[in-house]
Design a protein around this motif. Structure first.
Motif, PDB file in Angstrom:
ATOM      1  N   SER A  59       0.878  -1.173   0.093  1.00 21.39           N
ATOM      2  CA  SER A  59      -0.115   0.029  -0.109  1.00 21.39           C
ATOM      3  C   SER A  59       0.789   1.178  -0.023  1.00 21.39           C
ATOM      4  O   SER A  59       0.199   2.406  -0.376  1.00 21.39           O
ATOM      5  CB  SER A  59      -1.049   0.084   1.211  1.00 21.39           C
ATOM      6  OG  SER A  59      -0.053  -0.060   2.445  1.00 21.39           O
ATOM      7  N   ASP A 104       0.866   4.391  -2.941  1.00 19.82           N
ATOM      8  CA  ASP A 104       0.064   5.721  -2.923  1.00 19.82           C
ATOM      9  C   ASP A 104      -0.410   6.035  -4.149  1.00 19.82           C
ATOM     10  O   ASP A 104      -0.500   7.129  -4.638  1.00 19.82           O
ATOM     11  CB  ASP A 104       1.114   6.820  -2.557  1.00 19.82           C
ATOM     12  CG  ASP A 104       1.393   6.740  -1.195  1.00 19.82           C
ATOM     13  OD1 ASP A 104       0.719   6.319  -0.333  1.00 19.82           O
ATOM     14  OD2 ASP A 104       2.393   7.693  -0.590  1.00 19.82           O
ATOM     15  N   ASN A 160      -3.829   5.587  -4.589  1.00 15.62           N
ATOM     16  CA  ASN A 160      -5.085   6.035  -4.339  1.00 15.62           C
ATOM     17  C   ASN A 160      -6.052   5.365  -5.100  1.00 15.62           C
ATOM     18  O   ASN A 160      -5.874   4.018  -5.277  1.00 15.62           O
ATOM     19  CB  ASN A 160      -5.392   7.472  -4.488  1.00 15.62           C
ATOM     20  CG  ASN A 160      -4.345   8.507  -3.492  1.00 15.62           C
ATOM     21  OD1 ASN A 160      -4.108   9.518  -3.994  1.00 15.62           O
ATOM     22  ND2 ASN A 160      -3.640   7.938  -2.763  1.00 15.62           N
ATOM     23  N   GLY A 161      -7.006   5.808  -6.062  1.00 17.99           N
ATOM     24  CA  GLY A 161      -7.978   5.114  -6.921  1.00 17.99           C
ATOM     25  C   GLY A 161      -7.316   4.329  -7.989  1.00 17.99           C
ATOM     26  O   GLY A 161      -7.978   3.600  -8.517  1.00 17.99           O
ATOM     27  N   GLY A 181      -4.940   2.655   4.210  1.00 17.87           N
ATOM     28  CA  GLY A 181      -5.879   2.581   3.328  1.00 17.87           C
ATOM     29  C   GLY A 181      -7.137   2.228   3.444  1.00 17.87           C
ATOM     30  O   GLY A 181      -8.158   2.129   2.550  1.00 17.87           O
ATOM     31  N   THR A 223      -6.645   7.281   8.137  1.00 12.75           N
ATOM     32  CA  THR A 223      -6.427   8.484   7.414  1.00 12.75           C
ATOM     33  C   THR A 223      -5.427   9.048   7.746  1.00 12.75           C
ATOM     34  O   THR A 223      -5.026   9.250   8.863  1.00 12.75           O
ATOM     35  CB  THR A 223      -7.712   9.441   7.035  1.00 12.75           C
ATOM     36  OG1 THR A 223      -8.036  10.042   8.383  1.00 12.75           O
ATOM     37  CG2 THR A 223      -9.113   8.540   6.828  1.00 12.75           C
ATOM     38  N   SER A 262       6.381   5.619  -1.991  1.00  7.72           N
ATOM     39  CA  SER A 262       5.219   6.183  -2.342  1.00  7.72           C
ATOM     40  C   SER A 262       5.073   6.033  -3.979  1.00  7.72           C
ATOM     41  O   SER A 262       5.082   4.896  -4.480  1.00  7.72           O
ATOM     42  CB  SER A 262       5.258   7.709  -2.125  1.00  7.72           C
ATOM     43  OG  SER A 262       4.324   8.509  -2.324  1.00  7.72           O
ATOM     44  N   THR A 263       4.658   6.935  -4.657  1.00  4.03           N
ATOM     45  CA  THR A 263       4.490   6.901  -6.024  1.00  4.03           C
ATOM     46  C   THR A 263       5.797   6.828  -6.909  1.00  4.03           C
ATOM     47  O   THR A 263       5.497   6.214  -8.171  1.00  4.03           O
ATOM     48  CB  THR A 263       3.695   8.237  -6.446  1.00  4.03           C
ATOM     49  OG1 THR A 263       4.324   9.188  -6.546  1.00  4.03           O
ATOM     50  CG2 THR A 263       2.232   7.906  -6.165  1.00  4.03           C
ATOM     51  N   THR A 315       2.867  14.036  -5.724  1.00  5.48           N
ATOM     52  CA  THR A 315       2.386  13.435  -4.519  1.00  5.48           C
ATOM     53  C   THR A 315       2.545  14.398  -3.200  1.00  5.48           C
ATOM     54  O   THR A 315       4.003  15.113  -3.108  1.00  5.48           O
ATOM     55  CB  THR A 315       2.886  12.167  -4.455  1.00  5.48           C
ATOM     56  OG1 THR A 315       2.831  11.125  -5.609  1.00  5.48           O
ATOM     57  CG2 THR A 315       2.606  11.327  -3.077  1.00  5.48           C
ATOM     58  N   THR A 326      -1.513  12.698  -6.341  1.00  6.14           N
ATOM     59  CA  THR A 326      -2.054  11.850  -5.473  1.00  6.14           C
ATOM     60  C   THR A 326      -1.815  12.240  -3.882  1.00  6.14           C
ATOM     61  O   THR A 326      -0.672  13.313  -4.000  1.00  6.14           O
ATOM     62  CB  THR A 326      -1.386  10.369  -5.408  1.00  6.14           C
ATOM     63  OG1 THR A 326       0.099  10.459  -5.385  1.00  6.14           O
ATOM     64  CG2 THR A 326      -1.729   9.915  -7.019  1.00  6.14           C
ATOM     65  N   GLY A 384      -0.541   8.147   1.475  1.00 10.60           N
ATOM     66  CA  GLY A 384      -1.449   7.613   2.501  1.00 10.60           C
ATOM     67  C   GLY A 384      -0.803   7.375   3.981  1.00 10.60           C
ATOM     68  O   GLY A 384       0.278   8.256   4.305  1.00 10.60           O
TER      69      GLY A 384
END
Length: 285
Positions: free
Chosen positions: A10, A13, A15-16, A40, A44, A118-119, A231, A259, A262
């Motif tokens: 997770s 990062d 997200n959707g 996730g 939050t 992260s991303t 991000t 993004t 998280g």
């Protein structure tokens, strides 16, 4: 044709974009005091800010064990999938080792050390998704992923040094200097480790971020222009829009994707953190 499933922990990062691209997600855990939460799912970033403000303590993040990873992979291998799994850098979490241990007990599971977070992980995940759509084999995707992990540019500017200090990632002297002299440090991933990139003397985060953008784009000047991530954690109004506008006007990125970090990443960097992340290999896979 091989059935291939791309998965990630997770920390990516996305997200959707996880669900949008049918990426399987192995959630990490975050502990607020004695209570354990699932990244996730039931925690939050705002919960983390409130906890730190109230207690003065940081949350603790935790990897999953090998048995958890095996169970996660098995749901796909039992359906005949080959699994290509991306983990946060091995030097930042034990989750990569757990995933590797689990993979040894199953057929058709490839584990990639993203050497990122992260991303930076997310970029590699989406590159693999692209290759699945192109009909590439699992081995081809895996070998490409190993190469791209070496070329992923992941960096960010930190607005407050408090979280890094409380987490043991900088000294008290460094934290005092950053606070007193309004220094905004930028950090970059090098071979999977977080190192100081540059320090910006700035009373406002906006000025530091603008200089950071200029420096990163100059020093990492061979981007895959398919996508760049912006991000961030909780930011002052307008800053993220300014960054996206700067990228639209000064770069050739086809997709500028925002993004929000998280709970795992937020636990270590706090509010007001922003980074631009892209693969710096000119699009070669």
């Amino acid at each position: 044709m091989e059935k291939i499933k791309i998965t990630s922990d997770s920390s990516a990062d996305l997200n959707g974009l996880f669900a949008q691209n049918d990426v399987g997600v192995l959630p990490l855990t975050v502990n607020l005091g004695e209570k354990e939460y699932i990244d996730g799912e039931n925690i939050t970033p705002d919960d983390i800010y409130a906890f730190v403000d109230k207690t003065g303590k940081l949350p603790k993040t935790a990897a999953r064990n090998a048995e958890d990873c095996k169970e996660f992979f098995k749901q796909y291998t039992d359906q005949g999938y080959k699994v290509i799994h991306f983990s946060i850098s091995d030097k930042l979490s034990l989750i990569h080792k757990s995933a590797c241990m689990a993979a040894k007990e199953l057929d058709g599971v490839y584990v990639v050390d993203s050497k990122s977070l992260s991303t930076g992980v997310g970029l590699q995940v989406l590159s693999a998704v692209d290759m699945v759509k192109e009909g590439k084999t699992a081995e081809e995707i895996y070998q490409s992923a190993l190469r791209r992990a070496e070329k992923t540019q992941a960096s960010f500017v930190v607005n407050t040094i408090d979280y890094l200090y409380k987490g043991g990632r900088c000294s008290g002297v460094a934290a005092f200097a950053a606070s007193t002299f309004k220094i905004k440090p930028s950090l970059v991933l090098e071979d999977g480790e977080i190192v100081v990139y540059k320090k910006y003397l700035s009373k406002t985060g906006r000025r530091a971020i603008r200089k950071y953008l200029e420096d990163i784009l100059e020093d990492f000047d061979n981007p895959d222009t398919k996508r760049v991530f912006v991000t961030h954690t909780k930011m002052e109004d307008g800053i993220v829009d300014d960054v996206k506008k700067y990228l639209r006007e000064n770069t050739k990125f086809e997709n500028i994707i925002e993004t929000v970090a998280g709970s795992t990443i937020t636990s270590h960097c706090g509010p007001g953190t922003l980074g631009i992340l892209y693969i710096n290999d000119g699009g070669a896979r």
